[in-house]
Design a protein around this motif. Structure first.
Motif, short mmCIF file in Angstrom:
data_model
loop_
_atom_site.label_atom_id
_atom_site.label_comp_id
_atom_site.label_asym_id
_atom_site.label_seq_id
_atom_site.Cartn_x
_atom_site.Cartn_y
_atom_site.Cartn_z
N MET A 193 96.77 51.70 89.65
CA MET A 193 97.85 52.64 89.32
C MET A 193 98.25 53.46 90.55
N GLN B 71 103.91 51.80 74.51
CA GLN B 71 102.69 51.39 73.83
C GLN B 71 102.51 49.89 73.99
N ILE C 285 97.16 50.56 73.92
CA ILE C 285 97.31 51.43 75.09
C ILE C 285 98.54 52.30 74.88
N HIS C 286 98.43 53.56 75.24
CA HIS C 286 99.57 54.48 75.20
C HIS C 286 99.74 55.00 76.62
N GLY C 287 100.78 54.53 77.29
CA GLY C 287 101.03 54.96 78.67
C GLY C 287 102.27 55.83 78.73
N TYR C 288 102.29 56.75 79.69
CA TYR C 288 103.48 57.55 79.83
C TYR C 288 103.61 58.13 81.23
N ALA D 58 95.31 46.13 78.62
CA ALA D 58 96.73 46.44 78.69
C ALA D 58 97.52 45.28 79.20
N TRP E 1 101.57 59.70 85.95
CA TRP E 1 101.42 58.49 85.15
C TRP E 1 100.07 58.54 84.45
N THR E 2 100.09 58.57 83.12
CA THR E 2 98.88 58.57 82.31
C THR E 2 98.77 57.24 81.59
N TYR E 3 97.59 56.63 81.68
CA TYR E 3 97.33 55.34 81.06
C TYR E 3 96.14 55.53 80.13
N SER F 51 91.26 57.62 79.45
CA SER F 51 92.46 57.56 80.26
C SER F 51 92.21 57.73 81.74
#
Length: 198
Positions: free
Chosen positions: A181, A121, A136-139, A8, A154-156, A41
């Motif tokens: 994180m 992303q 990577i899709h983070g949110y 990432a 927070w999801t990574y 994740s």
């Protein structure tokens, strides 16, 4: 022999060189996002003592961003520079290149930005050893517990390009990037909650 690759744009993993994998060329533009169960994740949570709109403003500020509270390590590179390509962060569709302190680069775009969720992303890793990662899709998800308390999650999520890299990526998320994180999100929450208490 071991292979090290950036994760990432802000991490490096050392993997055993099991074989010399063959990778197909990447298409231009961002890879398609996957179903949630196709990612590896890590998830971190923190409670902020304020309404959702105040928490979002804090997280979008330079002093409240999770990046203000994370620490670069020998396995996690920092962000050296941000090069805007299109739009303005954190607007949906904004695109930028992140130059990392280890000399590599990644591309980042904003996928979603609402009062309930901010998603991004990351792809286009220039470090040669980062080839096992597709994107990577983070949110960040924001949930009001009541009028004055907000939980931020927070999801990574990492999308591997090759199956054999999965256990090494998950181990890195659990042992290295998870604590990274946690320090960022909990540090931001502590700073926010301290200002509210005063």
């Amino acid at each position: 022999m071991k292979v090290t690759f950036a994760l990432a744009g802000a991490a490096a993993i050392t993997l055993p060189a099991l074989a010399a994998p063959v990778f197909l060329p990447r298409a231009e533009g961002p890879p398609p996002l996957r179903e949630a169960d196709r990612y590896l994740s890590n998830v971190e949570r923190a409670v902020f003592n304020g309404p959702v709109e105040d928490v979002i403003a804090h997280l979008n500020s330079d002093e409240g961003s999770v990046l203000a509270f994370v620490q670069q390590t020998d396995r996690i590179a920092g962000i050296g520079d941000e090069i805007p390509i299109e739009g303005t962060f954190p607007d949906v569709g904004a695109l930028r290149i992140l130059e990392l302190t280890d000399g590599s680069r990644v591309t980042e775009r904003v996928v979603e930005n609402t009062e309930a969720r901010f998603a991004y992303q990351i792809w286009g890793f220039t470090a040669p050893a980062a080839r096992p990662i597709d994107h990577i899709h983070g949110y960040f998800s924001y949930e009001a517990r009541d009028e004055e308390t907000t939980e931020v999650v927070w999801t990574y999520a990492v999308a591997p390009r090759v199956f054999w890299a999965r256990p090494f990526i998950q181990g890195f998320l659990d042992n290295d990037f998870g604590p990274f994180m946690h320090s960022g999100l909990s540090g931001s929450a502590e700073a926010f909650n301290a200002t509210v208490a005063n």
